[in-house]
Motif scaffolding. Sequence first.
Motif, PDB file in Angstrom:
ATOM      1  N   ASN A   1       0.848  -1.175   0.000  1.00 49.42           N
ATOM      2  CA  ASN A   1       0.000   0.000   0.000  1.00 49.42           C
ATOM      3  C   ASN A   1       0.888   1.230   0.000  1.00 49.42           C
ATOM      4  O   ASN A   1       1.795   1.355   0.822  1.00 49.42           O
TER       5      ASN A   1
ATOM      6  N   LEU B   1      -0.242   4.488   0.009  1.00 45.77           N
ATOM      7  CA  LEU B   1      -0.810   5.662   0.686  1.00 45.77           C
ATOM      8  C   LEU B   1      -0.490   5.565   2.167  1.00 45.77           C
ATOM      9  O   LEU B   1      -1.352   5.279   2.991  1.00 45.77           O
TER      10      LEU B   1
ATOM     11  N   GLY C   1       0.842   7.875   4.243  1.00 40.75           N
ATOM     12  CA  GLY C   1       0.727   9.046   5.101  1.00 40.75           C
ATOM     13  C   GLY C   1       2.048   9.652   5.535  1.00 40.75           C
ATOM     14  O   GLY C   1       2.102  10.461   6.453  1.00 40.75           O
TER      15      GLY C   1
ATOM     16  N   GLN D   1      -8.108   8.651   3.150  1.00 38.78           N
ATOM     17  CA  GLN D   1      -7.832   7.247   2.838  1.00 38.78           C
ATOM     18  C   GLN D   1      -7.233   6.586   4.071  1.00 38.78           C
ATOM     19  O   GLN D   1      -6.289   7.118   4.650  1.00 38.78           O
TER      20      GLN D   1
ATOM     21  N   ASP E   1      -5.833   2.674   5.297  1.00 37.46           N
ATOM     22  CA  ASP E   1      -5.628   1.295   4.837  1.00 37.46           C
ATOM     23  C   ASP E   1      -5.703   0.326   6.023  1.00 37.46           C
ATOM     24  O   ASP E   1      -5.937   0.748   7.163  1.00 37.46           O
TER      25      ASP E   1
ATOM     26  N   ASP F   1      -4.063   8.797   4.988  1.00 37.09           N
ATOM     27  CA  ASP F   1      -3.537   9.610   3.895  1.00 37.09           C
ATOM     28  C   ASP F   1      -4.706  10.329   3.233  1.00 37.09           C
ATOM     29  O   ASP F   1      -5.860  10.062   3.552  1.00 37.09           O
TER      30      ASP F   1
ATOM     31  N   THR G   1      -6.152  11.881  -0.733  1.00 41.73           N
ATOM     32  CA  THR G   1      -5.932  12.014  -2.178  1.00 41.73           C
ATOM     33  C   THR G   1      -6.738  13.203  -2.683  1.00 41.73           C
ATOM     34  O   THR G   1      -7.792  13.540  -2.130  1.00 41.73           O
TER      35      THR G   1
ATOM     36  N   TYR H   1      -3.428  13.027  -7.060  1.00 34.92           N
ATOM     37  CA  TYR H   1      -2.222  12.949  -6.246  1.00 34.92           C
ATOM     38  C   TYR H   1      -2.566  12.691  -4.789  1.00 34.92           C
ATOM     39  O   TYR H   1      -3.676  12.956  -4.342  1.00 34.92           O
ATOM     40  N   SER H   2      -1.576  12.141  -4.071  1.00 34.48           N
ATOM     41  CA  SER H   2      -1.804  11.781  -2.677  1.00 34.48           C
ATOM     42  C   SER H   2      -0.958  12.654  -1.770  1.00 34.48           C
ATOM     43  O   SER H   2      -0.018  13.309  -2.220  1.00 34.48           O
TER      44      SER H   2
ATOM     45  N   SER I   1       1.122  11.649   0.435  1.00 33.83           N
ATOM     46  CA  SER I   1       2.491  11.136   0.568  1.00 33.83           C
ATOM     47  C   SER I   1       3.257  11.204  -0.747  1.00 33.83           C
ATOM     48  O   SER I   1       4.457  11.432  -0.750  1.00 33.83           O
TER      49      SER I   1
END
Lengths: 243, 361
Positions: free
Chosen positions: A118, A120, A122, B55, B57, B63, B65, B90-91, B93
């Motif tokens: 993953n 994403l 952070g 987001q 996980d 995070d 987006t 875009y994100s 991170s």
Amino acid sequence: MNTFEALLLALLVLMVAVGGKQGFSNFLAVMINFLLMMLAVILMAGGFNAIGVAAVLGLVVLATTIFLSTRDGDVAQTAFVASLLVMLGMLLVIGIGVRYAHVAGFGTEDSEALEGYNLLIGVSFPHILIATALFSTLGAIAEAAVAVAAGMKTLGAAASEAGLTQMAAEIIGTALNTLFFGFFRGFAGLFLWFTQLRYPFWQVLNNQIFARELIEVLFSMIAVTLTVPFTMWIVQRRQGGRS
Amino acid sequence: MMKSYAKTILAKPWRWLLPVLSFFVVLGLTRLDAPLYHQPIVQVTAVHTGKAQKQVDNFDNHDVTHRQQVQAKFLNTARRGQVITLSNMYSGSGALDTPLRRGDQVFVERQAGRYQLKDEKRDGAVLGLLAATICLMALVMKKRVWLTFGSILANVVLLLVTLHVETTSNQKLAYVLFSLMAVLFTVVTTVFIAGIKRQAAVIAVATLGATALALALGYGLFAATGYRDLHIEAVAYVTQVPQLLFFVQIMIGSLGAVLDESNDIAVAVMQLPAGFKQRFQAGMAIGRNVMGPLIAVLFMIFMADTFTESILWLRNDNAISQTFIWVMGLGFAQALISAFGIVLAVPLTSLLAAWPKKVQA
């Protein structure tokens, strides 16, 4: 014993055999730097700001490298002050470079290695890149600062402008092959990849990974080149203050 | 005396702005080079960024987006001047993406009748920094800078030729070919540094000897420990055999540092008039002083190289020990074998440089 432990043990034996006490303290510096790098990764992954972590631990890396590899206290102090200031300056240069280059994170050639991860997470990848680039310059900054401070002490009052320029060129020349080949190692796989898949020149030049590696080399070269006149200036300031 | 230092560094302070200036001039010039490319390039003229989408996980990483609607104008190809709309995601991170800003230039690609964002244009930052670096080095090193860049350029050409030969020929000979390349790297660089002199021969022989010894010791230890926890198959960007790439990486990586160190020792020792013993001891003393910092240079580069991937691994719930073994381990092992070379070069160079000169016929 795993392979890493065996390598470390062999390095310890070699360094003590060649360098005696000084060799041992050099080995100690390697171990401390290793622990600092691990700590840096853990802190950055733990959510601390990567640039802040790099600045704080970078200071400790410089102190370790300089004070454990130089026996002359005067030389070490000058080199430490100079390299700290150069490190701060490099933070600015690297920040500007990273902003314009769009090279943080991963490239398309990395996709196989990223499968199943993953992304994403952070944590800011541009910040990680700034930290990476800063850490890669530190060894070179420390080396050049110590060389200049020691060289100025040897030359002493006899230093002429031509002599200083020659010393500057020699010290930078010495660092450059180390840096250049050190980074060339990273290019080896990448260049084989590019040659095998027949990337045209323009694509290489704009490639995310190539651009990042090249920019990191250039940061280190800039760092070394700045360190030399800057350390000379610090030596002069310190001498001026005392007399 | 104080004045002479000051003069060297502080004379004409404005010249220190030249590197900065050259960076921005080259950066500016590359913004005009789109017509040189065959691939379609557009410049972003307007950006509308949507609201952040949160987001999370399954490892509890938080995070965001953003989706951007981007207006962009073609800078080259037959569509030059035409305006298109692109979308960009875009994100926070930014592992594989980046926010677009007004003025950015990007490559686009036609897919299923629509143009899509392909990649950033990076030549500006790369060439701009290159110009700034050369400019800065010229200010500090004066004329010597050409020699330095000449040697670097010669090595790059050598590498490209080797890679070309390697990819078009029998790969069984690859180890021999790359070792030959290492020998040529060393010879070319030492001739650039020292000229065709006995000194160059001393540096080259010591460098190659120390590197070969370090590799032999490293591989000996790998074999003795059965490659325990060392995962050579994890080498990045592998197109051939990972073992070969790993070998080439160690060899190239340590060569420069060993060479610089041998050079330092040989230059100093060969100026001394004293007898063999004093010359040898002087060489050892210089070597002891430089080996620590040189090892640190490579160690920092090799380890920092693994930061990005290590952090990704850790955030994806891998243990520290796993991350070290699979991601950082290879760089660590390479740094240590390079360190062997750096340490071994000290007695080797001192010995060769102190060896009494034969009477010339």
